[in-house]
Design an enzyme around this catalytic site. Structure first.
Site, PDB file in Angstrom:
ATOM      1  N   LEU A 124     -19.319 -12.496  -8.224  1.00 40.54           N
ATOM      2  CA  LEU A 124     -20.295 -13.592  -8.155  1.00 40.54           C
ATOM      3  C   LEU A 124     -19.674 -14.889  -8.654  1.00 40.54           C
ATOM      4  O   LEU A 124     -20.361 -15.876  -8.867  1.00 40.54           O
ATOM      5  CB  LEU A 124     -21.528 -13.272  -9.026  1.00 40.54           C
ATOM      6  N   LYS A 125     -18.367 -14.891  -8.874  1.00 39.19           N
ATOM      7  CA  LYS A 125     -17.717 -16.057  -9.491  1.00 39.19           C
ATOM      8  C   LYS A 125     -17.434 -17.103  -8.413  1.00 39.19           C
ATOM      9  O   LYS A 125     -16.702 -16.847  -7.446  1.00 39.19           O
ATOM     10  CB  LYS A 125     -16.418 -15.582 -10.165  1.00 39.19           C
ATOM     11  N   ALA A 126     -18.032 -18.283  -8.609  1.00 40.08           N
ATOM     12  CA  ALA A 126     -17.807 -19.361  -7.640  1.00 40.08           C
ATOM     13  C   ALA A 126     -16.445 -19.997  -7.867  1.00 40.08           C
ATOM     14  O   ALA A 126     -15.884 -19.947  -8.954  1.00 40.08           O
ATOM     15  CB  ALA A 126     -18.908 -20.403  -7.796  1.00 40.08           C
ATOM     16  N   ARG A 145      -6.978  -3.084  -5.562  1.00 46.51           N
ATOM     17  CA  ARG A 145      -6.872  -4.515  -5.882  1.00 46.51           C
ATOM     18  C   ARG A 145      -5.440  -4.820  -6.285  1.00 46.51           C
ATOM     19  O   ARG A 145      -4.840  -4.053  -7.047  1.00 46.51           O
ATOM     20  CB  ARG A 145      -7.769  -4.881  -7.068  1.00 46.51           C
ATOM     21  N   LYS A 184     -14.210   0.684   5.145  1.00 44.23           N
ATOM     22  CA  LYS A 184     -13.196  -0.216   4.587  1.00 44.23           C
ATOM     23  C   LYS A 184     -13.527  -1.679   4.905  1.00 44.23           C
ATOM     24  O   LYS A 184     -13.556  -2.554   4.033  1.00 44.23           O
ATOM     25  CB  LYS A 184     -11.823   0.175   5.139  1.00 44.23           C
ATOM     26  N   CYS A 217      -6.252  -9.265   2.021  1.00 39.39           N
ATOM     27  CA  CYS A 217      -7.322  -8.450   2.623  1.00 39.39           C
ATOM     28  C   CYS A 217      -8.548  -9.224   3.083  1.00 39.39           C
ATOM     29  O   CYS A 217      -8.915  -9.153   4.254  1.00 39.39           O
ATOM     30  CB  CYS A 217      -7.752  -7.376   1.632  1.00 39.39           C
ATOM     31  N   ASN A 271     -14.910  -4.797   2.122  1.00 38.10           N
ATOM     32  CA  ASN A 271     -14.298  -6.113   1.916  1.00 38.10           C
ATOM     33  C   ASN A 271     -15.188  -7.233   2.442  1.00 38.10           C
ATOM     34  O   ASN A 271     -15.248  -8.318   1.854  1.00 38.10           O
ATOM     35  CB  ASN A 271     -12.919  -6.169   2.581  1.00 38.10           C
ATOM     36  N   LYS A 273      -4.651 -15.388  -6.675  1.00 35.38           N
ATOM     37  CA  LYS A 273      -5.402 -15.053  -7.888  1.00 35.38           C
ATOM     38  C   LYS A 273      -4.365 -14.885  -8.998  1.00 35.38           C
ATOM     39  O   LYS A 273      -3.162 -14.802  -8.709  1.00 35.38           O
ATOM     40  CB  LYS A 273      -6.256 -13.795  -7.689  1.00 35.38           C
ATOM     41  N   VAL A 294       0.834  -1.211   0.000  1.00 34.89           N
ATOM     42  CA  VAL A 294       0.000   0.000   0.000  1.00 34.89           C
ATOM     43  C   VAL A 294       0.866   1.258   0.000  1.00 34.89           C
ATOM     44  O   VAL A 294       0.628   2.202  -0.755  1.00 34.89           O
ATOM     45  CB  VAL A 294      -0.951  -0.023   1.224  1.00 34.89           C
TER      46      VAL A 294
HETATM   47  C1  UDX Z   1      -9.302  -6.890  -2.433  1.00 32.40           C
HETATM   48  C2  UDX Z   1     -10.300  -5.752  -2.730  1.00 32.40           C
HETATM   49  O1  UDX Z   1     -10.877  -5.950  -4.019  1.00 32.40           O
HETATM   50  C3  UDX Z   1      -9.634  -4.401  -2.595  1.00 32.40           C
HETATM   51  O2  UDX Z   1     -10.572  -3.366  -2.831  1.00 32.40           O
HETATM   52  C4  UDX Z   1      -9.084  -4.338  -1.178  1.00 32.40           C
HETATM   53  O3  UDX Z   1      -8.671  -3.116  -0.763  1.00 32.40           O
HETATM   54  C5  UDX Z   1      -8.037  -5.409  -1.007  1.00 32.40           C
HETATM   55  O4  UDX Z   1      -8.681  -6.676  -1.184  1.00 32.40           O
HETATM   56  P1  UDX Z   1      -7.439  -8.228  -3.752  1.00 32.40           P
HETATM   57  O5  UDX Z   1      -7.183  -8.967  -2.484  1.00 32.40           O
HETATM   58  O6  UDX Z   1      -6.301  -7.743  -4.558  1.00 32.40           O
HETATM   59  O7  UDX Z   1      -8.339  -6.924  -3.482  1.00 32.40           O
HETATM   60  O8  UDX Z   1      -8.245  -9.222  -4.677  1.00 32.40           O
HETATM   61  P2  UDX Z   1      -9.636  -9.298  -5.437  1.00 32.40           P
HETATM   62  O9  UDX Z   1      -9.364  -9.195  -6.873  1.00 32.40           O
HETATM   63  O10 UDX Z   1     -10.625  -8.387  -4.864  1.00 32.40           O
HETATM   64  O11 UDX Z   1     -10.021 -10.819  -5.109  1.00 32.40           O
HETATM   65  C6  UDX Z   1     -10.036 -11.307  -3.764  1.00 32.40           C
HETATM   66  C7  UDX Z   1     -10.285 -12.788  -3.709  1.00 32.40           C
HETATM   67  O12 UDX Z   1     -11.621 -13.085  -4.049  1.00 32.40           O
HETATM   68  C8  UDX Z   1      -9.420 -13.621  -4.661  1.00 32.40           C
HETATM   69  O13 UDX Z   1      -8.971 -14.746  -3.964  1.00 32.40           O
HETATM   70  C9  UDX Z   1     -10.372 -14.030  -5.774  1.00 32.40           C
HETATM   71  O14 UDX Z   1     -10.020 -15.267  -6.349  1.00 32.40           O
HETATM   72  C10 UDX Z   1     -11.678 -14.123  -5.017  1.00 32.40           C
HETATM   73  N1  UDX Z   1     -12.858 -13.888  -5.861  1.00 32.40           N
HETATM   74  C11 UDX Z   1     -13.078 -12.652  -6.400  1.00 32.40           C
HETATM   75  C12 UDX Z   1     -13.762 -14.919  -6.092  1.00 32.40           C
HETATM   76  O15 UDX Z   1     -13.578 -16.045  -5.595  1.00 32.40           O
HETATM   77  N2  UDX Z   1     -14.868 -14.661  -6.848  1.00 32.40           N
HETATM   78  C13 UDX Z   1     -15.125 -13.432  -7.389  1.00 32.40           C
HETATM   79  O16 UDX Z   1     -16.153 -13.286  -8.053  1.00 32.40           O
HETATM   80  C14 UDX Z   1     -14.184 -12.404  -7.168  1.00 32.40           C
END
Ligand code: UDX
Length: 435
Positions: free
Chosen positions: A250-252, A154, A204, A260, A208, A320, A11
């Site tokens: 919404l992705k499973a 993100r 915040k 985070c 999340n 991810k 950050v």
């Molecule tokens: C997240 C928030 O989006 C961001 O705003 C915050 O400040 C920090 O945390 P980040 O951790 O980088 O960001 O990842 P993000 O892309 O949001 O995905 C988080 C997790 O959720 C990943 O493990 C991803 O695989 C999962 N995810 C996301 C799903 O399983 N399904 C979805 O539809 C979206």
């Protein structure tokens, strides 16, 4: 404006560089000398889109200076961002020891009015706590204001989000500080939410938490889909057409990870408990995620009954795609469970880091996905890296000892699975195939 950012972690580094890009003079203070050396040389310390160019440009035009000198950083600046780590303990409490340390270090140098801003995610009430700490440290009342300004970045898209995010949240209890923050963020042209510090701190966590709730809820529905013969992706598509729901998050799959969501959901459950105000939905969200991330191991055990000495290939280790971050990645929990059951684990990730080799020194790391699949009894797809979408299933079928695919991210096409005569295919809510 003259800005100091304390902490050049994920950050802090992005914050420093992005403010530097908007005509500010930024000093970024970091105590890790290794990190400092890299940054001074223009070498990114994390993998992030656009970071390499932005870092090099910032050094070239001298908009950002990296130093370990707190005195220089604080005395030269009007606004000081605290961007140090705030991990959660095993009991889900947030550990703000690093924030405490910073307050004590900077207190002697607050010799004229400065705005101190928390950028790190901190428990509700931290702004108040910091104010009290400064006063205890004999910093004159008129020399500082404390502001909460959480980030919503993100990983992988952090620079983009900094410049083009949906909102900037500023929590202040002083008009003077609010004016300074408004002036700082004006050039970004992003909607500002001006509120009190407690609300900013809670926005915040709530943000999340709500995204995590969406994911866990869809994961539970996905598990039901497999029982009743429904397709989770079509459900997500249909729901996403409803503007009240939005198609995002919404992705499973096999659950959320990263730095985070897992930390902030647990922290908010704990914060609510401390105020005697249980957040039952969020607690369930955490539990669902913890079950979901090891679901592939349960599927594997149902298929094989006895898994000892089986060879399992793991495709994707990061939490991810397009990041090198393995923090709280489902892959870690899956590998741990597999090793407990004496499974031989092979793994491939395009960004495999030293860090994971330290955690699991005894598994086999492959240099490409096909080498990883060779002679395996099953494969678990843990991360949706783009190269895995195009996997040659005929080749996979030939290479694997038994072509059992557990697709934890629903990236493969069932028609192609059938065509390639894959022995067994398991998805998260899109049905299974057994040949
Ligand atoms: C997240 C928030 O989006 C961001 O705003 C915050 O400040 C920090 O945390 P980040 O951790 O980088 O960001 O990842 P993000 O892309 O949001 O995905 C988080 C997790 O959720 C990943 O493990 C991803 O695989 C999962 N995810 C996301 C799903 O399983 N399904 C979805 O539809 C979206």
């Amino acid at each position: 404006m003259n800005i100091c950012v304390i902490g050049a972690g994920y950050v802090g580094l992005i914050t420093a560089l992005c403010f530097g890009k908007k005509e500010n003079k930024v000093i970024c203070v970091e105590k890790d000398l290794n990190k400092l050396k890299m940054l001074k040389n223009g070498t990114p310390t994390i993998f992030e889109e656009g970071l390499d160019e932005l870092l090099k440009e910032s050094l070239r035009v001298a908009s950002v200076q990296f130093t370990e000198d707190f005195e220089l950083g604080i005395k030269s600046s009007d606004i000081i961002f605290i961007a140090v780590g705030t991990p959660t303990n095993d009991n889900w409490d947030v550990d703000i020891a690093q924030v405490d340390e910073v307050i004590n270090l900077i207190s002697p140098y607050i010799d004229k009015y400065k705005v101190i801003v928390t950028k790190s995610t901190v428990p509700v009430g931290t702004q108040k706590y910091i104010k009290i700490k400064f006063l205890e440290n004999q910093v004159p009342k008129g020399n500082f204001d404390v502001v909460s300004n959480p980030e919503f970045l993100r990983e992988g898209k952090a620079i983009y989000d900094f410049f083009y995010g949906d909102k900037i949240v500023i929590g202040c209890d002083s008009l003077k500080a609010e004016e300074t923050m408004k002036k700082l963020y004006e050039p970004f042209n992003i909607k500002m939410v001006l509120t009190n510090p407690e609300t900013a701190e809670l926005i915040k966590y709530t943000s999340n938490a709500l995204l995590s709730v969406k994911i866990s809820f869809m994961n539970e529905i996905a598990n039901l889909c497999n029982k009743v013969g429904a397709d989770i992706d079509v459900i997500a598509y249909a729901l996403g057409l409803d503007k009240r729901i939005s198609p995002l998050f919404l992705k499973a799959g096999i659950g959320y990870g990263g730095s985070c969501f897992p930390k902030d959901t647990k922290a908010l459950v704990k914060i609510s408990e401390n105020y005697n105000c249980d957040l039952d939905i969020l607690r369930a969200t955490v539990n669902v995620n913890e079950k979901q991330r090891v679901l592939p191991v349960i599927i594997l055990k149902e298929y094989y009954k006895e898994v000892e000495d089986k060879v399992v290939a793991i495709l994707g280790l990061t939490f991810k795609p397009d990041t090198d971050d393995i923090r709280e990645a489902p892959s870690l929990y899956i590998i741990e469970e597999l090793l407990k059951s004496k499974v031989n684990v092979k793994a491939y990730d395009p960004m495999v880091t030293k860090e994971i080799k330290n955690i699991f020194p005894d598994i086999t790391y492959s240099y490409d996905m096909y080498e990883c699949l060779a002679d395996s009894d099953a494969v678990i797809i843990c991360t949706e890296w783009s190269e895995f979408y195009n996997i040659d299933l005929f080749k996979a079928q030939e290479l694997m000892r038994e072509s059992v695919i557990i697709d934890g991210r629903n990236i493969l096409d069932k028609a192609k699975i059938k065509e390639a005569n894959i022995k067994a295919y398991y998805s998260i809510g899109k049905g299974n195939i057994r040949n």
